[in-house]
Design an enzyme around this catalytic site. Structure first.
Site: not given
Length: 205
Positions: A44-45, A112
């Site tokens: 993700k990052s 999330s």
């Protein structure tokens, strides 16, 4: 004697004279939040910051809201219980919504894990501005990478409530984008997201 109303009951939204269309014309883009979701280690990052770099290079104002960074400030008072995770998502969603109102493209990089929390974020930000992007690397794929050594610690019991090991992850059923970061390179993963934005949200001068 009548009971006093909470101060929030007297608040009213205030609007300025600059609207969404004005900012879209200025920035040559429609404001959107690319909501990257996936397990720890799914990329993700890495993908968020590379996408940001490419957009900025082309003159498109944007900003990454990274989960780890948020927890150093905005959410530094929160833990990792289900309730705290939901509150973390709520805060980030409201920040993203404000940044979208300012005309920026926002890229969030957060696990999330719960579908209902992502649905809440979509409602806060607005369905027309929310691009749920599922980085679909499996637990085993992410554990093999284990860039921060977190899976090993979680499996050894040193970390509790770790998503994918001792806490659940609910994969999106119908995300706007699905990116298989287990088989695709970083460049290919970013290119797929960029192409979607280019077709839908980036405006020609």
């Amino acid at each position: 004697m009548a009971s006093a109303k909470p101060a929030q009951a007297f608040l009213q939204r205030v609007s300025g004279s600059v609207d969404v269309q004005d900012r879209a014309r200025m920035f040559q883009q429609k404001a959107v939040t690319v909501w990257l979701t996936g397990l720890s280690g799914a990329g993700k990052s890495t993908i968020a910051y590379e996408l940001e770099r490419q957009l900025i290079a082309l003159g498109h104002p944007c900003y990454v809201l990274d989960g780890d960074n948020v927890r150093h400030g905005l959410a530094s008072d929160l833990g990792f219980s289900k309730e705290d995770r939901r509150e973390n998502i709520r805060r980030v969603a409201h920040v993203a919504q404000l940044m979208n109102d300012a005309g920026l493209i926002v890229i969030t990089a957060l696990i999330s894990p719960m579908g209902e929390d992502r649905a809440m974020a979509r409602e806060i930000i607005g369905p027309d501005r929310f691009v749920e992007t599922y980085l679909s690397a499996s637990v085993d794929d992410c554990a093999r990478r284990d860039p921060k050594g977190l899976y090993a610690k979680a499996r050894a019991g040193a970390i509790t409530a770790f998503t994918g090991v001792s806490a659940p992850y609910e994969a999106p059923a119908n995300p706007e984008l699905r990116v298989d970061t287990a088989t695709q390179s970083k460049d290919a993963s970013v290119a797929g997201i960029f192409d979607y934005l280019h077709e839908t949200y980036l405006l020609k001068p």
